[in-house]
Design a protein around this motif. Sequence first.
Motif, PDB file in Angstrom:
ATOM      1  N   MET A   1       0.844  -1.181   0.000  1.00  0.00           N
ATOM      2  CA  MET A   1       0.000   0.000   0.000  1.00  0.00           C
ATOM      3  C   MET A   1       0.887   1.243   0.000  1.00  0.00           C
ATOM      4  N   LEU A   2       0.595   2.135  -0.936  1.00  0.00           N
ATOM      5  CA  LEU A   2       1.361   3.367  -1.041  1.00  0.00           C
ATOM      6  C   LEU A   2       0.918   4.380   0.002  1.00  0.00           C
ATOM      7  N   GLN A   3       1.895   5.036   0.584  1.00  0.00           N
ATOM      8  CA  GLN A   3       1.615   6.182   1.442  1.00  0.00           C
ATOM      9  C   GLN A   3       1.745   7.411   0.561  1.00  0.00           C
ATOM     10  N   GLU A   4       0.648   8.098   0.318  1.00  0.00           N
ATOM     11  CA  GLU A   4       0.683   9.243  -0.589  1.00  0.00           C
ATOM     12  C   GLU A   4       1.193  10.486   0.131  1.00  0.00           C
ATOM     13  N   MET A   5       2.127  11.142  -0.503  1.00  0.00           N
ATOM     14  CA  MET A   5       2.695  12.373   0.033  1.00  0.00           C
ATOM     15  C   MET A   5       2.014  13.566  -0.630  1.00  0.00           C
ATOM     16  N   THR A   6       2.141  14.712  -0.004  1.00  0.00           N
ATOM     17  CA  THR A   6       1.576  15.944  -0.554  1.00  0.00           C
ATOM     18  C   THR A   6       2.672  17.003  -0.624  1.00  0.00           C
ATOM     19  N   GLN A   7       2.286  18.106  -1.243  1.00  0.00           N
ATOM     20  CA  GLN A   7       3.185  19.262  -1.315  1.00  0.00           C
ATOM     21  C   GLN A   7       3.643  19.685   0.083  1.00  0.00           C
ATOM     22  N   ALA A   8       2.728  19.570   1.052  1.00  0.00           N
ATOM     23  CA  ALA A   8       2.996  20.053   2.406  1.00  0.00           C
ATOM     24  C   ALA A   8       3.918  19.134   3.209  1.00  0.00           C
ATOM     25  N   ASP A   9       3.899  17.817   2.936  1.00  0.00           N
ATOM     26  CA  ASP A   9       4.642  16.913   3.829  1.00  0.00           C
ATOM     27  C   ASP A   9       5.737  16.088   3.159  1.00  0.00           C
ATOM     28  N   TYR A  10       5.948  16.249   1.858  1.00  0.00           N
ATOM     29  CA  TYR A  10       6.885  15.346   1.180  1.00  0.00           C
ATOM     30  C   TYR A  10       8.308  15.408   1.754  1.00  0.00           C
ATOM     31  N   ARG A  11       8.753  16.603   2.148  1.00  0.00           N
ATOM     32  CA  ARG A  11      10.124  16.710   2.689  1.00  0.00           C
ATOM     33  C   ARG A  11      10.251  15.925   3.999  1.00  0.00           C
ATOM     34  N   ASP A  12       9.273  16.081   4.877  1.00  0.00           N
ATOM     35  CA  ASP A  12       9.304  15.386   6.165  1.00  0.00           C
ATOM     36  C   ASP A  12       9.190  13.874   5.988  1.00  0.00           C
ATOM     37  N   VAL A  13       8.316  13.438   5.080  1.00  0.00           N
ATOM     38  CA  VAL A  13       8.138  11.996   4.854  1.00  0.00           C
ATOM     39  C   VAL A  13       9.423  11.387   4.297  1.00  0.00           C
ATOM     40  N   LEU A  14      10.012  12.048   3.312  1.00  0.00           N
ATOM     41  CA  LEU A  14      11.262  11.527   2.739  1.00  0.00           C
ATOM     42  C   LEU A  14      12.376  11.505   3.788  1.00  0.00           C
ATOM     43  N   ALA A  15      12.484  12.559   4.567  1.00  0.00           N
ATOM     44  CA  ALA A  15      13.538  12.634   5.582  1.00  0.00           C
ATOM     45  C   ALA A  15      13.399  11.523   6.620  1.00  0.00           C
ATOM     46  N   ALA A  16      12.174  11.076   6.867  1.00  0.00           N
ATOM     47  CA  ALA A  16      11.934  10.035   7.869  1.00  0.00           C
ATOM     48  C   ALA A  16      12.032   8.621   7.295  1.00  0.00           C
ATOM     49  N   THR A  17      12.246   8.496   5.991  1.00  0.00           N
ATOM     50  CA  THR A  17      12.280   7.183   5.344  1.00  0.00           C
ATOM     51  C   THR A  17      13.707   6.631   5.334  1.00  0.00           C
ATOM     52  N   GLN A  18      13.895   5.498   5.976  1.00  0.00           N
ATOM     53  CA  GLN A  18      15.220   4.867   5.997  1.00  0.00           C
ATOM     54  C   GLN A  18      15.516   4.139   4.690  1.00  0.00           C
ATOM     55  N   ALA A  19      14.524   3.426   4.167  1.00  0.00           N
ATOM     56  CA  ALA A  19      14.689   2.687   2.911  1.00  0.00           C
ATOM     57  C   ALA A  19      13.326   2.562   2.250  1.00  0.00           C
ATOM     58  N   GLY A  20      13.274   2.924   0.971  1.00  0.00           N
ATOM     59  CA  GLY A  20      11.994   2.829   0.300  1.00  0.00           C
ATOM     60  C   GLY A  20      12.047   3.259  -1.145  1.00  0.00           C
ATOM     61  N   VAL A  21      10.859   3.254  -1.750  1.00  0.00           N
ATOM     62  CA  VAL A  21      10.685   3.640  -3.143  1.00  0.00           C
ATOM     63  C   VAL A  21       9.499   4.593  -3.217  1.00  0.00           C
ATOM     64  N   CYS A  22       9.675   5.663  -3.965  1.00  0.00           N
ATOM     65  CA  CYS A  22       8.594   6.615  -4.196  1.00  0.00           C
ATOM     66  C   CYS A  22       8.266   6.613  -5.682  1.00  0.00           C
ATOM     67  N   ILE A  23       6.989   6.521  -6.012  1.00  0.00           N
ATOM     68  CA  ILE A  23       6.571   6.676  -7.403  1.00  0.00           C
ATOM     69  C   ILE A  23       5.921   8.038  -7.561  1.00  0.00           C
ATOM     70  N   VAL A  24       6.394   8.785  -8.545  1.00  0.00           N
ATOM     71  CA  VAL A  24       5.751  10.034  -8.930  1.00  0.00           C
ATOM     72  C   VAL A  24       4.812   9.653 -10.075  1.00  0.00           C
ATOM     73  N   PHE A  25       3.519   9.810  -9.840  1.00  0.00           N
ATOM     74  CA  PHE A  25       2.526   9.299 -10.774  1.00  0.00           C
ATOM     75  C   PHE A  25       1.550  10.388 -11.193  1.00  0.00           C
ATOM     76  N   LYS A  26       0.765  10.026 -12.196  1.00  0.00           N
ATOM     77  CA  LYS A  26      -0.289  10.909 -12.690  1.00  0.00           C
ATOM     78  C   LYS A  26      -1.576  10.095 -12.684  1.00  0.00           C
ATOM     79  N   ASP A  27      -2.627  10.676 -12.117  1.00  0.00           N
ATOM     80  CA  ASP A  27      -3.921  10.007 -12.071  1.00  0.00           C
ATOM     81  C   ASP A  27      -4.384   9.705 -13.494  1.00  0.00           C
ATOM     82  N   LEU A  28      -4.968   8.577 -13.712  1.00  0.00           N
ATOM     83  CA  LEU A  28      -5.490   8.117 -14.997  1.00  0.00           C
ATOM     84  C   LEU A  28      -4.408   7.760 -16.003  1.00  0.00           C
ATOM     85  N   CYS A  29      -3.166   7.721 -15.610  1.00  0.00           N
ATOM     86  CA  CYS A  29      -2.067   7.314 -16.490  1.00  0.00           C
ATOM     87  C   CYS A  29      -1.972   5.784 -16.459  1.00  0.00           C
ATOM     88  N   PRO A  30      -2.158   5.110 -17.599  1.00  0.00           N
ATOM     89  CA  PRO A  30      -2.117   3.644 -17.590  1.00  0.00           C
ATOM     90  C   PRO A  30      -0.738   3.093 -17.211  1.00  0.00           C
TER      91      PRO A  30
END
Length: 102
Positions: A1-30
């Motif tokens: 399950m993806l934890q969705e980040m926002t403009q407001a919290d992405y820096r804090d979420v990334l800084a707190a992540t020890q190991a992971g993968v982030c997908i930058v996506f677009k809604d309705l993009c196949p």
Amino acid sequence: MLQEMTQADYRDVLAATQAGVCIVFKDLCPHCANMEKVLEKFGRLQPGAVLLGLDIQKNPDAAAALGAERAPTLLIIRNGAIIRKKTGLLNPKELLALYQEA
């Protein structure tokens, strides 16, 4: 399950992540929908990896700050920093190799 980040919290979420993968996506993009399925499989192979998502249309400034110009873009995160970036499609084995090489 993806934890969705926002403009407001992405820096804090990334800084707190020890190991992971982030997908930058677009809604309705196949292609993004396919990569989200790949991430689900990857998550089963790497249960300790945090799975993050950022909608490029809702958060264009955050996406630009992360160097993601297109969707899907995958960011490999270690100790709060982005150490690899890959744009386009990958299969689960390719994503696992990218993650393990980083």
